[in-house]
Scaffold this motif. Structure first.
Motif: not given
Length: 315
Positions: A210-217, A150-155, A306-309
């Protein structure tokens, strides 16, 4: 399967009491150059973790602190239990086993003997951690177990982590947002650098397990996100299952029942859960510094795409 809520609350309340007796400088310890909360983990536990044996059907959830791992954990548990169609007796049995074995809610939390006790847990084990790849046991990558990152934008991550540090007695607090921002950018926090964490995981994401999903999606369309997760882990659900799980696991629903699930820790854990709140905290200089840091570390990578920064971190 449903986690033993009483056990979670018991662990957290014990840690609350213990941290009142600990000097500020002793709230964290350093292991291989990364800080960890001393009331929840220890160097001995992290050393013992090296020999942990992953099973091929383990469901492994990973994310840097304050990227939404508690939310993801709840979603995946609902998906898994719906797929497995556990009976009430099976649910009770697992809860009792977790309580008896004193299993902690994070892989790296607890005493060194917990990994031996975890061998007695029935499959499928859902394992949650904040650790970067180099601190995980080799078995995570040598077995057929699947990892959801799980990833989320740094800000937004930084703002959430700022409030978390200042509201949680187990972690050192910060006198101001500016002071925290400096610590965040330099990785002087529990679990180390957000940026190093992502750089390490970016090297692993071509692995088919390994799969990546973002908090935002997940926030944008939870049902679509859950369908991706279910497909990745091989969970079989009906179309009718997804709206029901969304209703039960939305951030607001989890916040409303957080006292029941996490005791007094609930208000600290589930604060706002929105995308874009960073705009009320970052100065122009801080915004530009974060942009430079992110691009220096991850520009052009698959993980950055994937994160769409540029969508979620645009001033």
């Amino acid at each position: 399967m449903t986690r033993n809520r009483e056990r979670v609350i018991e662990i957290l309340e014990k840690a609350f009491l213990e941290c009142e007796k600990v000097a500020l400088e002793d709230l964290q310890f350093s292991y291989k150059g990364i800080l960890f909360p001393a009331t929840l983990s220890s160097p001995e536990t992290l050393e013992a973790l090296k020999s942990f044996e992953a099973r091929s059907d383990d469901v492994i959830l990973i994310g840097y602190p304050k990227t939404g791992t508690n939310w993801l954990d709840e979603i995946v548990r609902e998906l898994e239990s719906t797929d497995a169609k556990y009976t009430e007796e099976e649910m009770k049995e697992t809860i009792n086993v977790e309580k008896e074995l004193q299993i902690f809610p994070r892989l790296e939390f607890g005493d060194p003997g917990k990994f031996e006790r975890m061998k007695k847990l029935p499959s499928r084990r859902i394992i949650l951690t904040h650790l970067p790849p180099h601190l995980l046991p080799r078995s995570f990558f040598q077995s057929k177990a699947k990892i959801l990152l799980l990833v989320r934008n740094p800000k937004d991550t930084a703002v959430s982590y700022y409030h978390f540090n200042n509201n949680l007695p187990m972690l050192p607090s910060f006198a101001s947002w500016d002071e925290f921002f400096t610590a965040f950018m330099n990785g002087r926090l529990s679990y180390g650098s957000y940026f190093d964490h992502l750089v390490e995981w970016n090297k692993c994401i071509d692995n088919e397990r390994i799969m990546v999903i973002s908090y935002e999606e997940l926030k944008e369309n939870q049902i679509v996100g859950m369908k991706k997760i279910a497909a990745f882990f091989g969970f079989s659900l009906s179309e009718e299952d997804f709206p029901r799980i969304v209703k039960k696991t939305s951030f607001q629903a989890m916040k409303e029942k957080s006292k029941e699930t996490h005791g007094k820790f609930g208000d600290i854990l589930f604060r706002k859960g929105v995308v874009g709140s960073w705009r009320g905290y970052f100065s122009k200089a801080q915004n530009e510094e974060t942009d430079r840091k992110f691009h220096d570390c991850l520009r052009g990578t698959k993980l950055a795409a994937r994160m769409k920064y540029d969508v979620y971190c645009k001033a």
